[in-house]
Design an enzyme around this catalytic site. Structure first.
Site, PDB file in Angstrom:
ATOM      1  N   HIS A  77      -6.531  56.810  11.436  1.00  0.00           N
ATOM      2  CA  HIS A  77      -5.680  55.880  12.175  1.00  0.00           C
ATOM      3  C   HIS A  77      -5.220  56.446  13.516  1.00  0.00           C
ATOM      4  CE1 HIS A  77      -5.019  52.774   8.974  1.00  0.00           C
ATOM      5  NE2 HIS A  77      -5.463  53.774   8.224  1.00  0.00           N
ATOM      6  N   ASP A 123      -2.839  57.338  21.939  1.00  0.00           N
ATOM      7  CA  ASP A 123      -2.517  56.583  20.738  1.00  0.00           C
ATOM      8  C   ASP A 123      -3.811  56.112  20.097  1.00  0.00           C
ATOM      9  OD1 ASP A 123      -0.795  55.470  18.871  1.00  0.00           O
ATOM     10  OD2 ASP A 123       0.424  54.440  20.374  1.00  0.00           O
TER      11      ASP A 123
END
Length: 464
Positions: free
Chosen positions: A161, A369
């Site tokens: 993730h 991110d």
């Protein structure tokens, strides 16, 4: 496919969609297949209460048609596996912050291995021969290798993730070869972006001598693994529906009433050094300095939820944020206008759609991110007739999909300030056109698409 077995560091009740994106993504398949969700219980057991490292107690409960199985961690394992290695080594390195990684404690790596072995021992007896196992995130990279070592031959996939950094950054991790070799125990590796897949490709070919086999497949260590990008999404319709609920509408009306004379900019983040928060504040400060028409007009609402405050880097970041906020408000604030509203606590999810809709511009400007779902939630919350503008870091995984946002380099505060100025003065027709394309894209690749595409690819992948 057989029963889905999901494994993650933390487990959520899939009936509770408010629990987050993973619960939403997995709930349908878990329920249809009578699935199992396995992970840490969230409980830390001290030695005085039987908390022996590597020997956590297993708990099982039913959540409708889904079995939730969790394991307690000892205090030592929590501090070394979770805080020490997962979040003290892997998190900073994978976010390109080698300078913040604690490489000195070999005991942390031993605990990381020990907890993954513990999870494998506790999970294996619960498995059925035709199970499909989907393991999630950086806490559990070696779990498939541990399962294979005790004889598990099921189809196993992994999804990261967070970002995967380039080869030379990965190579700073002591014993990085062992960590990356463990990935070849999987059948399918899922990443958030094509950049992440490229980084994996270059690492395994350069460091492990992997042979590219075509169609995203690589062979090394006598195994073949498939690596592919599957950008995670949100449940768009669920978030839009949440925006119609009373609390979201009340939040919207309250914000529009209190800030009727202001144009609102919004940041919603965890207080983490990867999010680029000081750089964002400095860009807003530059906006006020170089575009004075925004003084007494534009207000930045920055929500920064507390995170790991016992860690020095996070405590330093909080002090930086408070210092920069105070400097901006002190220099530019008026009796009837505060330039920055800085809120150091979480905001209830049910209020977020109203908050997003009330704000003219969203600033999603992380330094790095994996994806960033706030960007997608902001798009979903907007009024299509009068939408706001998304200013998005090019270093967020979401930037690969959301090309109609205003993409910025968050390290360049002046250019970011210029983009904010452009967003604040963008014409209605341009805002509508950008928003329409962004909304179409997040609908096409929503969270259900993500889980469906991943599981379909896993079932099609020939392992071994």
């Amino acid at each position: 496919m057989g029963r889905l077995v999901a494994v993650s560091n933390r487990v959520a009740d899939p009936r509770n969609h408010a629990a987050g994106g993973l619960a939403v993504a997995l709930s349908d398949t878990l329920n249809k297949t009578g699935g199992l969700w396995f992970g840490w219980s969230g409980k830390v057991v001290d030695a005085s209460r039987g908390g022996t490292p590597g020997e956590g107690e297993l708990h099982q409960i039913q959540a409708g048609n889904v079995t939730l199985a969790t394991v307690d961690l000892s205090r030592e394992d929590f501090e070394s596996y979770y805080l020490g290695y997962s979040n003290g080594v892997l998190w900073p390195v994978f976010h390109y912050r080698v300078d913040l990684a604690d490489f000195d404690s070999g005991g942390n790596l031993n605990a990381y291995r020990r907890v993954n072995q513990l999870f494998a021992r506790k999970l294996a007896p619960l498995l059925k021969p035709d199970d499909v196992i989907w393991i999630h995130d950086y806490h559990l990279i070696p779990l498939a290798a541990e399962l294979r070592a005790i004889g598990c031959g099921q189809r196993i996939g992994f999804f990261l993730h967070i970002p995967l950094p380039p080869r030379l950054i990965l190579a700073t991790i002591p014993q990085h070869e062992w960590l990356m070799r463990a990935l070849f125990a999987y059948d399918l590796l899922g990443f958030q972006s094509h950049d992440d897949v490229e980084h994996f490709s270059r690492y395994v070919q350069g460091e492990a001598g992997a042979e590219p086999m075509g169609e995203y497949r690589f062979r090394a260590f006598h195994r073949t693994v498939r690596a592919q990008a599957f950008p995670i999404g949100i449940d768009v319709d669920e978030f839009i529906e949440l925006g119609r609920a009373d609390e979201a509408r009340e939040t919207y009306e309250m914000m529009r009433g209190q800030y009727a004379r202001r144009r609102l900019l919004l940041g919603i983040d965890r207080l983490d050094y990867s999010k680029g928060l000081p750089q964002r504040l400095k860009a807003f400060q530059t906006l006020l300095a170089e575009y004075p028409e925004n003084r007494s007009s534009a207000t930045l609402i920055q929500i920064a939820a507390p995170s790991r405050e016992s860690v020095d880097a996070y405590a330093d970041l909080r002090r930086d944020m408070e210092g920069i906020t105070g400097a901006i408000n002190g220099e530019y604030g008026e009796l009837d206008w505060m330039p920055v509203r800085y809120i150091h606590r979480s905001t209830a999810r049910r209020r977020l759609p109203g908050l997003c809709r009330a704000c003219n511009v969203a600033l999603v400007t992380p330094l790095r991110d994996g994806m960033n779902l706030v960007a997608k939630e902001y798009i979903a919350a907007q009024d299509p007739e009068d939408p706001g503008v998304l200013v998005l870091s090019r270093f967020a995984g979401a930037a690969e999909q959301l090309k109609e946002a205003l993409l910025v380099n968050p390290y360049d505060t002046r250019a970011t300030a210029q983009a904010i100025q452009q967003a604040l003065h963008m014409s209605l027709s341009e805002r509508q056109a950008r928003h329409q394309k962004l909304l179409e894209r997040i609908r096409q690749q929503d969270v259900h698409w993500w889980s469906g595409e991943y599981l379909r690819a896993l079932m099609e992948t020939e392992g071994g």
